[in-house]
Scaffold this active site. Structure first.
Site, short mmCIF file in Angstrom:
data_model
loop_
_atom_site.label_atom_id
_atom_site.label_comp_id
_atom_site.label_asym_id
_atom_site.label_seq_id
_atom_site.Cartn_x
_atom_site.Cartn_y
_atom_site.Cartn_z
N ASP A 179 25.42 54.18 19.32
CA ASP A 179 26.12 54.48 18.06
C ASP A 179 25.84 53.32 17.10
O ASP A 179 26.71 52.49 16.81
CB ASP A 179 27.61 54.65 18.35
CG ASP A 179 27.85 55.79 19.32
OD1 ASP A 179 27.56 56.94 18.96
OD2 ASP A 179 28.26 55.53 20.47
N LEU A 204 22.02 58.13 27.27
CA LEU A 204 23.23 58.60 27.96
C LEU A 204 24.33 58.84 26.93
O LEU A 204 24.54 58.02 26.03
CB LEU A 204 23.69 57.58 29.00
CG LEU A 204 22.75 57.31 30.17
CD1 LEU A 204 23.45 56.46 31.23
CD2 LEU A 204 22.25 58.61 30.80
N MET A 243 36.10 56.75 24.67
CA MET A 243 36.84 58.01 24.61
C MET A 243 36.81 58.70 25.97
O MET A 243 37.12 59.90 26.07
CB MET A 243 36.27 58.93 23.52
CG MET A 243 36.43 58.31 22.13
SD MET A 243 36.44 59.51 20.79
CE MET A 243 34.89 60.33 21.04
N HIS A 270 28.63 53.52 29.76
CA HIS A 270 29.93 52.86 29.60
C HIS A 270 30.12 51.79 30.68
O HIS A 270 30.65 50.71 30.42
CB HIS A 270 31.07 53.87 29.77
CG HIS A 270 31.15 54.91 28.69
ND1 HIS A 270 30.88 56.24 28.91
CD2 HIS A 270 31.48 54.82 27.39
CE1 HIS A 270 31.05 56.92 27.79
NE2 HIS A 270 31.40 56.09 26.84
N LEU A 300 33.35 58.97 31.26
CA LEU A 300 32.47 57.80 31.33
C LEU A 300 31.19 58.09 32.10
O LEU A 300 31.18 58.82 33.09
CB LEU A 300 33.22 56.65 32.00
CG LEU A 300 34.54 56.25 31.32
CD1 LEU A 300 35.16 55.07 32.05
CD2 LEU A 300 34.34 55.93 29.85
O1 PAF Z 1 32.22 55.13 20.51
C1 PAF Z 1 33.30 55.67 20.88
O2 PAF Z 1 33.46 56.08 22.02
C2 PAF Z 1 34.43 55.81 19.86
O3 PAF Z 1 33.93 56.04 18.57
C3 PAF Z 1 35.38 54.60 19.85
C4 PAF Z 1 34.68 53.33 19.42
C5 PAF Z 1 35.98 54.41 21.24
C6 PAF Z 1 36.53 54.86 18.88
O4 PAF Z 1 37.23 56.01 19.21
#
Ligand code: PAF
Length: 282
Positions: A152, A186, A26, A33, A29
């Site tokens: 996550d 992070l 999203m 990421h 960054l």
């Molecule tokens: O983890 C994230 O940044 C978001 O949930 C994702 C997987 C890009 C979906 O929008």
């Protein structure tokens, strides 16, 4: 690095390649990421990232509007780690009509923990991930990889489940949570923290680590485990946090442990206006 916005431009840019390695994000960054992109690079013949703040996974009271949009800086960072292609659709590009079809994840995995406190969140995540996978992989011929962070943890399990149950020919790669030197996971949402909150924020990781140590000895003693979880929540609350959950679960399906299985501790708590999540495999 090439930047494309529409699905059509994306498909055209991917046409010369067989095996995309994909990092959905999203945006806003951080080093976590960038590590996902580094891990994706050797997995395919083209490395691409997406940046899309997905309205479907935010409840009306959540931070969709103030979620940081930093496309220019993100693009520079992605180019710096060798990302080949960035897909940055607008809402109109990805959802040209209201997204009536949704991917409904299984309640036993999606309605617990994060899902209990963010109803509909995982429907929004699974729907956009399914759609992004269609955009990226539909014309691929070789092995397809998508890379997600373990921070996550529940999201990662649900995406593995989605790929399995819809028989998608995509390998999901999970990457360990990246942390600051003091141990804070992070997260783009760390940017919301004041200096005082930032100093305090590591306490969530410390509470989960302490819970993980206790869980090793009490996994098959439900009362003892629940007592440890409650104590960990109280300790954070006493420091001014509003904990949603700190919980010991089985790694495989995030259900309460029965004894003898690999475990994970997961937590979510609000510090001021900022909701943070973290997890550790025990
Ligand atoms: O983890 C994230 O940044 C978001 O949930 C994702 C997987 C890009 C979906 O929008």
């Amino acid at each position: 690095m090439k930047i494309v916005h529409s699905i059509e431009q994306l498909r055209q840019a991917l046409r010369p390649y067989d095996a995309p390695a994909f990092v959905p994000t999203m945006g806003n960054l951080h080093a976590g990421h960038l590590e996902l992109v580094r891990r994706a690079k050797p997995l395919g013949d083209v490395t691409l990232a997406s940046i899309f703040v997905n309205r479907l996974q935010f409840a009306p009271h959540e931070d969709f509007d103030r979620y940081p949009r930093t496309l220019q800086a993100d693009a520079e960072r992605l180019a710096g780690v060798g990302c080949d292609l960035l897909f940055a659709p607008s809402e109109q590009d990805l959802y040209p009509e209201p997204q009536g079809f949704k991917v409904q994840p299984p309640a036993e995995l999606a309605d617990i923990l994060e899902g209990q406190f963010r109803p509909g969140f995982f429907t929004g995540v699974c729907t956009v991930v399914m759609k992004l996978f269609q955009c990226v992989f539909a014309q691929a011929k070789g092995p397809c990889h998508a890379v997600f962070g373990q921070k996550d943890y529940q999201q990662l399990l649900l995406i593995r489940c989605l790929v399995r149950q819809f028989a998608l020919p995509i390998e999901i790669v999970g990457v360990a949570t990246q942390r600051t030197p003091d141990g804070l996971a992070l997260s783009s949402r760390n940017g919301y923290l004041s200096a005082a909150e930032r100093a305090e924020a590591v306490q969530l990781a410390l509470a989960l680590r302490a819970l993980a140590r206790g869980a090793q000895d009490s996994a098959d003693l439900p009362a003892e485990r629940e007592h440890l979880e409650a104590r960990a929540m109280q300790a954070l609350a006493a420091r001014g946090w509003q904990p949603d959950y700190l919980s010991v679960r089985r790694r495989a399906d995030l259900q309460p442990p029965q004894g003898g299985e690999p475990l994970v501790v997961l937590g979510a708590a609000r510090l001021g206006q900022t909701r943070l999540i973290d997890s550790f495999e025990v």
